[in-house]
Structure formats: structure tokens, C-alpha cells
Design an enzyme around this catalytic site. Structure first.
Site, PDB file in Angstrom:
ATOM      1  N   ARG A  90     -17.268 -53.765  58.728  1.00 11.11           N
ATOM      2  CA  ARG A  90     -18.010 -55.114  58.840  1.00 11.11           C
ATOM      3  C   ARG A  90     -18.619 -54.932  60.169  1.00 11.11           C
ATOM      4  NH1 ARG A  90     -15.769 -60.988  60.117  1.00 11.11           N
ATOM      5  NH2 ARG A  90     -17.509 -61.954  59.389  1.00 11.11           N
ATOM      6  N   HIS A 179     -21.897 -64.457  55.982  1.00 10.71           N
ATOM      7  CA  HIS A 179     -21.150 -64.430  54.756  1.00 10.71           C
ATOM      8  C   HIS A 179     -21.872 -63.465  53.730  1.00 10.71           C
ATOM      9  CE1 HIS A 179     -19.154 -68.369  55.633  1.00 10.71           C
ATOM     10  NE2 HIS A 179     -18.229 -67.294  56.237  1.00 10.71           N
ATOM     11  N   ARG A 240     -16.018 -76.610  62.502  1.00 14.58           N
ATOM     12  CA  ARG A 240     -17.360 -76.761  62.899  1.00 14.58           C
ATOM     13  C   ARG A 240     -18.393 -77.831  62.383  1.00 14.58           C
ATOM     14  NH1 ARG A 240     -18.603 -70.474  61.071  1.00 14.58           N
ATOM     15  NH2 ARG A 240     -16.484 -69.990  61.476  1.00 14.58           N
ATOM     16  N   GLU A 383     -14.968 -59.072  50.016  1.00 18.77           N
ATOM     17  CA  GLU A 383     -15.967 -58.647  50.792  1.00 18.77           C
ATOM     18  C   GLU A 383     -15.470 -56.892  50.963  1.00 18.77           C
ATOM     19  OE1 GLU A 383     -15.205 -62.131  52.861  1.00 18.77           O
ATOM     20  OE2 GLU A 383     -17.086 -62.031  53.952  1.00 18.77           O
TER      21      GLU A 383
END
Ligand code: ADP
Length: 406
Positions: A90, A179, A240, A383
Site C-alpha cells: 500500500r 481510501h 480530524r 483493502e
């Protein structure tokens, strides 16, 4: 038998999932944490519910990879290193250069390095993982899978910010999104569940974890997404802020006597979101648990739900309709309550929730009623599997063997 390992290397951690690709079965998965610190932590799950856990010093990423492979042998998950035919890494920032996953060679390494200014913590860590594996498994195919590449299909009006155009031309300032691997995976699964070609669907994927983003997926391609130049924008997240007026920062810098912009942005990244609003926790479970007695905790949940509803509404308008809404990641997969709150507010679109299906956990499932005009689905993200599939695809296509690094 062909085994592929998916790697997610962070600055002080390395996560992995090892697949037998003929069946896509997970043979082992785990985490090497606190790399470079005094006491590291290794956790591996394998076989039928078996576990290996230990604490020991993990000097650096190279050592972590060496130890991981030794443990795979010791635990008899593999019998020799050469069984691992491919490694998928990744990589956080692929800029405009990487529009899809690629076999790693020295040019790719240099490019990932030069893109580090867009992800100063992540890209260098990703590279450490890449180099460590190349040293120890030099003959395995190595593939980079970028968080950003799925979003490279966005039309220009959706990725150019309303700022001086030279910022984009000279410095690459634009919406890159994040993402991507998760949004791509759940969209594929949704098309299969709905039994319709992905190329003919308008989907909105809600990846709701500690980091959260919404993605409009039109005809199988990312059309718009809520994260921007960095992963700070979009909906309210664990810590966030999501979308915020940047001009308030100069005001707050004066008020709080802050001396630098990074210091102010730190507060938007680490002290905002659910944590900042509620003052309770960054974890949605804790915030929800307090929401009946603590008005700020309730407000945090209300803002989170409202943000999702707002993005779904605007993406539906941008795409000229929507066929399916997908919920994934920690909150999306596990919180029937948040899904229900969001979908109830979307009943004007003709979405009707089947609360019985909505109560089921951890499965690919349609949670809207038969006659609901727009379908709603829960799809656990994977993922790592997407990364491993990309490796397998590239290996078959290009017959990638050992890519030489300089
Ligand atoms: P990330 O991968 O971004 O670190 P995850 O996808 O693991 O995050 O999601 C973490 C979030 O999921 C946390 O806020 C956690 O509270 C939330 N979560 C997990 N289970 C539930 C649940 N049953 N109800 C509400 N939130 C949940």
C-alpha cells in the site's frame, strides 16, 4: 499454490495479510508495532483461530520483515520463502503520476520518493517496507497499490480547487482523495450483490472509520470524493475536522498564541472531529454511549450523521441520481444506529431501511427493503484482498518477476 502477501507499512508499524490466491483464503495476518522503539509488539493470527503474540525489540523495517518471514516458517504457515510469489505494498500518495497499481522498479521507487512531499510521513514509511521486502524476497514480484489512484478518474471540475490555478500547475495542489482501494473494493462487491454491471451503476460509498471519506462512483469510476489535497477534508472524523474555513486558523493562531501554521493544523488533525466536539473521545462507541446524557456527545453524533447526509445529497445531485449507497469500515460496518439515522434522513430519495437486515453484523448485505428505490448495502471492506488481487493481475499480465532496484 500461489501465495501473495499484502503489506501496509507505517512509520512505526507494519501490517500484513498473507493469501492463498487460488482460493483467496487468508493464511495469516498480523501486525508488527512500535518499530524502532524500546519494546516492539508482534501479533499474528493464523490457522483456525491460532495466535502468536510476543513483545521484543524490532529495530527497523528490515528486521521486521526478516522476523515476519522467519515466523511464517516457524509457525509452519509456509515451508520456504519462495512460496510467496508476490508482495503488494500500500502506498499513500501516488500523485497524478500513478493512475493504477504498478510493478515496482527503480523508476517507481524514485517517483514514490519524489511524491513524499504530498505524504511526508507515509510515503517514506511505505518505501521502507518496499525496500525491506526486496532485500529479503528478491525474486517475488513487487507491486505498489496507491490510495489515490482510484480517484484519478475524477473530472477536472471535481478535483480543481477554487484557488489560483498556478497552485495546481506549479505545485500540484488539487484534490487527490484517499481510501481509493477501499472504495474500489466495495463498489465491485456492490455490483455483484446488486447483480448489475458496475459500469452502469451510480454508487456512493461511505468509508466510515477513524478516518472517513465519501466517494461518488459513476459507471465504476471515482467521480468525486470528500477528502482533498490531504486527508483532512470532507466529513467530521475521529479527530480530524473535515471541511473547515482555513481563515479561522489565523484568527485562532492569534488567540492561542500559536507560532506556526503546522501547530494550528495539528489541532485540526488531532484535536477536532468527534473528539473536539464531544470532549469525550475520538471513538464513536464512547461518544454514542454518552450521547443520551451529554449534549456535546449528542452534537458530535448529529454532526457526523448530518455531514454524511449532506455529501450523499450533493453527490446524488452531481451524478444525476444514485442506485446504491454503501456503508463500510469500523462505523459503517458495525453501527446499525448510524446507518439507520443516515438513511432515515434520505427517505425523500425513496430509500427505505429494512431494520431487521440492518441489525445483522459483519456480512455483505442489502439493508434496504425490496421496494426501496435506492438500495443501501453494508460491505465489510478488504483493502488487503484488493491489493493482493492487483498483484495477481499484474503478475499474470506482465509476467513480472524480479524488478531490479538501484
Ligand atoms: P481506521 O481503520 O480508520 O483506524 P476503523 O475502520 O477500524 O478505523 O474504525 C474505527 C471506528 O469504528 C472507531 O471510531 C470505532 O468506535 C468505530 N466502531 C467500531 N465498532 C463500532 C460500533 N459497534 N458502533 C459504533 N462505532 C463503532
Amino acid at each position: 499454490m500461489s501465495k501473495i502477501i499484502a503489506i501496509n507499512a507505517g512509520s512505526s508499524s507494519l501490517k500484513f495479510k498473507l493469501f492463498e490466491m487460488s482460493t483467496e483464503q487468508v493464511l495469516a495476518q498480523g501486525l508488527f508495532d512500535r518499530i524502532g522503539l524500546a519494546e516492539g509488539e508482534i501479533k499474528i493470527k493464523y490457522g483456525v483461530g491460532e495466535k502468536f503474540e510476543t513483545r521484543e525489540e524490532i529495530k527497523n523495517h528490515s528486521y521486521a520483515v526478516k522476523r515476519l518471514l522467519e515466523l511464517l516458517l516457524d509457525l509452519e504457515i509456509i515451508h520456504e520463502f519462495s512460496e510467496i510469489k508476490g508482495v503488494g505494498h500500500r502506498v499513500v500518495a501516488g500523485g497524478e503520476y500513478f493512475k493504477r497499481s504498478v510493478a515496482i522498479d527503480s523508476k517507481v521507487i524514485k517517483k514514490i520518493n519524489s511524491l513524499a512531499e504530498y505524504a511526508p510521513i507515509h510515503n517514506p514509511a511505505n518505501l521502507m517496507g518496499i525496500k525491506a521486502f526486496k532485500k529479503i524476497l528478491p525474486t517475488a514480484a513487487a507491486v505498489a497499490v496507491f490510495d489515490t489512484s482510484f480517484h484519478q478518474t475524477m473530472p477536472k471540475e471535481n478535483y480543481i480547487f477554487s484557488v489560483p490555478y498556478e497552485w495546481y500547475q506549479k505545485y500540484g495542489v488539487r484534490r487527490y482523495g484517499a481510501h481509493g482501494t477501499s472504495h474500489r473494493y466495495v463498489a465491485d462487491v456492490a455490483a455483484k450483490i446488486l447483480n448489475r454491471p458496475l459500469e452502469k451503476l451510480k454508487l456512493i460509498s461511505c468509508h466510515l472509520g477513524a478516518g472517513a471519506s465519501i466517494c461518488a462512483i459513476k459507471n465504476g469510476k471515482s467521480f468525486d470524493t470528500s477528502m482533498g489535497f490531504t486527508p483532512l477534508t470532507g466529513i467530521t472524523m475521529a479527530t480530524r475536522s473535515g471541511d473547515a474555513d482555513v481563515a479561522m486558523l489565523s484568527f485562532m493562531m492569534q488567540k492561542l498564541d500559536m507560532h506556526s501554521m503546522p501547530e494550528a493544523i495539528y489541532d485540526l488533525n488531532k484535536k477536532s472531529g468527534l473528539l473536539g466536539i464531544s470532549g469525550v473521545s475520538s471513538d464513536m462507541r464512547d461518544v454514542m454511549a454518552k450521547s443520551s446524557t451529554n449534549p456535546r456527545a449528542k452534537l458530535a453524533v448529529d454532526i457526523f450523521v448530518k455531514d454524511i447526509v449532506k455529501y450523499i445529497g450533493s453527490y446524488t445531485a452531481e451524478m444525476g441520481g444514485v442506485d446504491g449507497i454503501i456503508f463500510t469500515a469500523g462505523i459503517g460496518e458495525n453501527s446499525a444506529e448510524i446507518r439507520s439515522e443516515v438513511l432515515k434522513k434520505l427517505s425523500y430519495m425513496g430509500i427505505m431501511v429494512d431494520e431487521e437486515s440492518n441489525a445483522v453484523r459483519g456480512e455483505n448485505i442489502v439493508i434496504s427493503t425490496e421496494d426501496s428505490k435506492v438500495k443501501a448495502l453494508v460491505i465489510p471492506t478488504n483493502e488487503e484482498l484488493m491489493i493482493a488481487r492487483d498483484v495477481a493481475k499484474i503478475m499474470t499480465k506482465k509476467n513480472v518477476k524480479s524488478a531490479k532496484l538501484v
